[in-house]
Design a protein around this motif. Structure first.
Motif, PDB file in Angstrom:
ATOM      1  N   TYR A 106      56.120 102.717  40.184  1.00 56.58           N
ATOM      2  CA  TYR A 106      56.246 103.046  38.550  1.00 56.58           C
ATOM      3  C   TYR A 106      54.858 103.145  38.076  1.00 56.58           C
ATOM      4  N   ASP A 151      59.948 109.937  44.377  1.00 54.93           N
ATOM      5  CA  ASP A 151      60.944 109.901  43.653  1.00 54.93           C
ATOM      6  C   ASP A 151      61.942 109.645  44.558  1.00 54.93           C
ATOM      7  N   GLU A 152      62.102 109.881  45.911  1.00 54.16           N
ATOM      8  CA  GLU A 152      63.224 109.491  46.622  1.00 54.16           C
ATOM      9  C   GLU A 152      62.973 108.172  47.028  1.00 54.16           C
ATOM     10  N   LEU A 174      66.077 101.657  43.975  1.00 50.16           N
ATOM     11  CA  LEU A 174      66.978 101.161  43.093  1.00 50.16           C
ATOM     12  C   LEU A 174      68.302 100.985  43.718  1.00 50.16           C
ATOM     13  N   GLU A 175      68.816 101.612  44.390  1.00 48.69           N
ATOM     14  CA  GLU A 175      69.764 101.222  45.509  1.00 48.69           C
ATOM     15  C   GLU A 175      69.990  99.936  46.139  1.00 48.69           C
ATOM     16  N   VAL A 210      61.942 105.912  45.124  1.00 47.35           N
ATOM     17  CA  VAL A 210      62.278 105.301  44.014  1.00 47.35           C
ATOM     18  C   VAL A 210      63.866 104.816  44.032  1.00 47.35           C
ATOM     19  N   GLN A 211      64.334 106.076  44.194  1.00 46.45           N
ATOM     20  CA  GLN A 211      65.871 106.007  44.242  1.00 46.45           C
ATOM     21  C   GLN A 211      66.436 105.156  45.046  1.00 46.45           C
ATOM     22  N   SER A 212      65.972 105.238  46.382  1.00 49.41           N
ATOM     23  CA  SER A 212      66.444 104.365  47.377  1.00 49.41           C
ATOM     24  C   SER A 212      66.233 102.872  47.131  1.00 49.41           C
TER      25      SER A 212
END
Length: 810
Positions: free
Chosen positions: A202, A169-170, A176-177, A172-174
């Motif tokens: 994903y 999850d971490e 996306l940014e 994925v967030q990185s």
């Protein structure tokens, strides 16, 4: 690597094209960018060329990185990692921080692919301090800098490491940014990588729809990059394994149940634009046909779609058939060929709500056989040429297509036609490139074979020429040391005869006009033969008084006659063991002829006043400017002595019979005068040489030598002109003087000559004009028999023919 690799590739490629001697670093970076674009042959060639010649470690680092990229595309991971390690070492040695950072990030990416997470994290940590943070990049306006792209790629690889350690999850967030920042700064190379990693993560989380969405975003970024590339690079761009994987995932439709066919299409313009973008990015014909058919079904909601292209025989052939489930069907499936051919011929689209009730189509049997309901068929045209038709149908639903759909389908068909036309052009270019490359390789092989054969033949020809030149120049150079200069055919024949007799002891008779060099020939025979170590004694029989000739020839003892105060050896005794040259033997008195005959018969002589005989061993070479055979017939020369002396006869040609040797003789004499007399080296003008070649030279070579010596002494200039020689040579007419041809005496006044009376020529043009008149007169007098005219003019036949060409007579 610039954030815009396409821009840097074009700029560096143009720099190398404009300046073949570009800096090796520029060439190495160009090789790396070609490898990035998938241009394997060009990248390999450039990189290897740099590695073979690289003097700078910075150039070597980029060339090694290019080889690493090529290994990645060949899926040779271990070899690629080794190349990037070497590239890093060279970049560190060159203190190139930018390259070192870039290669370390690329190496970390490869190590992550190999699951070597610890080493990959170490490399990322090493170069983290070399990169500005995102905030500093934005504040400094360096969002488009090289550091920004490396920072984005560094962040992508760091996210991959975190995901591999379980922090999905971490990560994925990185990512996306990172994708948002890459899109904002138009860093397409980082954009597609971020979306590709998001798709994989994903997929791991089971969110296939979101994964597919990111695959499509990555594909759009890749297609934007490919669209900005030159045509030759577009086809190779997707050779990279990761780019190829993204494209395959983006083009693969999930095997989920088909959604209900929508009755309306929301925002069709935007969807059409997206579809056109996908078509523009595809250049493989088979995949392009798939996209055209799938996109047409998606855009129109048809049950089935056909792409029918005109074959070589002019008939429509189904190249691809798709149904609404996007699963391939049998290409031989039936369709209404009548409708398709009507659209192809008329060039007008057909849309019908119910084909069986449409009066335009009612007569088509295929419509009723297939029980067609909704049909839409539009032509595919490009550049005024019909490529085929796009055929869409729905057999179970009426009113699937409306007239309002024609505009959308027509626009789509036009774009599909352009994409298909361009793909065919690229395919044709690729095929031609392959054929040209094959032909070029065959030509190179043939050229190599021809060059090898030509090289061998050239060497053989050169060796033959050297051998021939040696054979030609050997007699000339050998006898030139004795003062005999020339290469004319008469002289070469004489050299051949001299070669055959020089090592024998047979008597030699040399006949030739005065001044032709008879004594030189005698000396050459002596010093070139086996008697070279013995003495060479010469006696001119015409220069010694008859009363003294016997004593001069045989010698005398003391008191033999008045004035004989001591013993004296004659020339025969002096020449024992060597050669005696008797010049002008025709002037020898009859008594001396008898005594000489006895010496030749017995090999002994008796000195004047002596009582004992003396044995001598001598070779006799005699010379005469008069034919001895005629004198024998006249009774003035003893026949028995003649046959004793006339074992071998050498006829020395007069100078007028060997005018081809005139330039060599002139050069020889001028050089000798310069060294012997201490005079400045002089040369003849063209006019002077031309005048000499027309002179009869009754005095032969001796006359030429004296004339040149006088001209050298008297002329103040280094160039001897015709005016300097004319007073020294006198008139070219010999009147009734006798000249010897080497066979018989001929009086020039008795020859058959044309009669003329002309003033002495003052200029070369006057001389040439008079010479032409004389030649024409001689030809007229001898009925244009060239041989007879040449003899009448005392001109060698070769020279005569040359004069005919010069004066334009023949």
């Amino acid at each position: 690597m610039n954030p815009d690799p396409v821009h840097e590739l074009l700029m560096l490629g143009r720099a190398v094209e404009l300046s073949p001697s570009s800096d090796e670093v520029v060439r190495a970076r160009t090789a790396y960018l070609h490898a990035w674009a998938g241009q394997q042959p060009e990248a390999s060639k450039q990189a290897q060329l740099v590695l073979d010649r690289a003097k700078k470690p910075q150039a070597a680092s980029w060339a090694l990185a290019a080889m690493g990229e090529l290994h990645v595309q060949e899926e040779r991971s271990d070899a690629a990692i080794a190349k990037f390690r070497s590239a890093l070492e060279n970049a560190t040695r060159a203190e190139d921080r930018q390259a070192e950072t870039h290669f370390a990030i690329r190496l970390a990416e490869l190590l992550i692919d190999q699951a070597a997470l610890g080493e990959a994290d170490d490399w990322l940590c090493r170069v983290r301090d070399n990169l500005p943070d995102f905030g500093a990049a934005d504040d400094s306006g360096a969002a488009d800098s090289v550091e920004n792209l490396d920072r984005l790629n560094h962040a992508i690889q760091s996210a991959r490491v975190r995901a591999a350690h379980g922090s999905v999850d971490e990560a994925v967030q990185s990512l996306l940014e990172i994708a948002e920042r890459a899109g904002a700064t138009q860093c397409l190379d980082a954009d597609w990588k971020a979306h590709a990693q998001l798709s994989l993560l994903y997929s791991q989380k089971g969110q296939s729809f979101t994964a597919r969405k990111h695959d499509q975003s990555a594909m759009e970024a890749l297609e934007s990059i490919a669209a900005s590339l030159p045509p030759p690079l577009r086809a190779s761009f997707f050779r990279h394994p990761k780019r190829r994987d993204v494209r395959e995932r983006a083009l693969t439709v999930p095997s989920e149940p088909a959604l209900p066919i929508p009755t309306t299409v929301s925002n069709p313009a935007k969807r059409l634009l997206d579809i056109i973008k996908r078509l523009a990015g595809e250049h493989d014909i088979d995949r392009l046909l798939e996209r055209i058919t799938d996109s047409a079904i998606e855009l129109s909601g048809a049950e089935r779609g056909f792409v029918l292209l005109v074959g070589e025989d002019g008939q429509l052939e189904p190249h691809l058939v798709r149904d609404a489930t996007t699963t391939p069907t049998d290409p031989s499936v039936k369709f209404s060929r009548s409708i398709a051919e009507a659209v192809l011929i008329d060039g007008e689209a057909i849309v019908t709500v119910n084909a069986r009730d449409d009066l335009r189509l009612a007569e088509y049997l295929s419509v009723h056989e297939l029980m067609l309901q909704s049909v839409a068929c539009v032509p595919i045209r490009a550049r005024g040429k019909n490529l085929g038709v796009l055929y869409l149908e729905h057999r179970g639903r009426r009113g699937r297509f409306e007239e309002s759909d024609l505009e959308t389908l027509g626009a789509f068909a036009d774009q599909a036609a352009l994409a298909l036309y361009n793909a065919r052009l690229l395919a044709d270019l690729g095929r031609r490139e392959t054929e040209l490359r094959r032909a070029y390789e065959e030509l190179e092989q043939a050229k190599t074979q021809v060059d090898e054969v030509l090289s061998v033949r050239t060497e053989e020809l050169a060796a033959t020429r050297r051998k021939l030149e040696t054979m030609r120049s050997e007699p000339h150079s050998r006898y030139q040391a004795h003062g005999i200069v020339g290469r004319s055919p008469p002289l070469l024949r004489m050299f051949d005869l001299m070669d055959r007799i020089r090592d024998t002891d047979v008597p030699v008779m040399i006949q030739g006009e005065s001044g032709t060099g008879k004594e030189l020939v005698a000396r050459a025979i002596h010093f070139g033969g086996t008697r070279r170590d013995g003495p060479f004694v010469a006696l001119n029989c015409g220069a010694v008084p008859e009363a003294l000739l016997e004593s001069e020839l045989f010698g005398h003892v003391r008191g033999a006659f008045t004035g004989a105060h001591r013993d004296r050896a004659g020339v025969l005794s002096q020449a024992t063991g060597g050669t005696l040259f008797l010049d002008e033997i025709a002037d020898m008195p009859a008594k001396m002829q008898i005594d000489l005959l006895r010496v030749l018969q017995d090999g002994t002589l008796k000195r004047v006043g002596a009582s004992e005989e003396e044995r001598v061993d001598v070779r006799i070479i005699c010379a005469s400017n008069r034919p001895l055979q005629d004198m024998v017939r006249q009774g003035s020369f003893r026949e028995d002595l003649y046959y004793r002396l006339h074992v071998v006869e050498i006829n020395l040609p007069p100078l007028r019979m060997r005018l081809d040797d005139l330039p060599l003789l002139c050069d020889h004499f001028l050089k000798r005068f310069s060294s012997r007399e201490g005079l400045t080296q002089k040369r003849l003008s063209k006019e002077a040489l031309a005048m000499l070649q027309t002179h009869p030279f009754p005095g032969n070579i001796r006359q030429l030598e004296h004339a040149l010596l006088s001209a050298c002494v008297m002329s103040p200039e280094t160039l001897i002109e015709a005016s300097d020689l004319r007073p020294l040579l006198g008139s070219s007419e010999t009147g009734s003087s006798r000249v010897t041809t080497g066979v018989a005496d001929i009086t020039t006044s008795q020859r058959s000559k044309p009669q003329w009376s002309e003033p002495v020529a003052e200029t070369l043009d006057d001389f040439k004009s008079q010479e032409k008149k004389r030649i024409l007169a001689a030809l007229d007098q001898h009925s244009w028999n060239r041989a007879s005219a040449a003899r009448a003019l005392d001109m060698p036949r070769r020279t005569f023919y040359r004069r005919l060409k010069e004066h334009g007579i023949l």
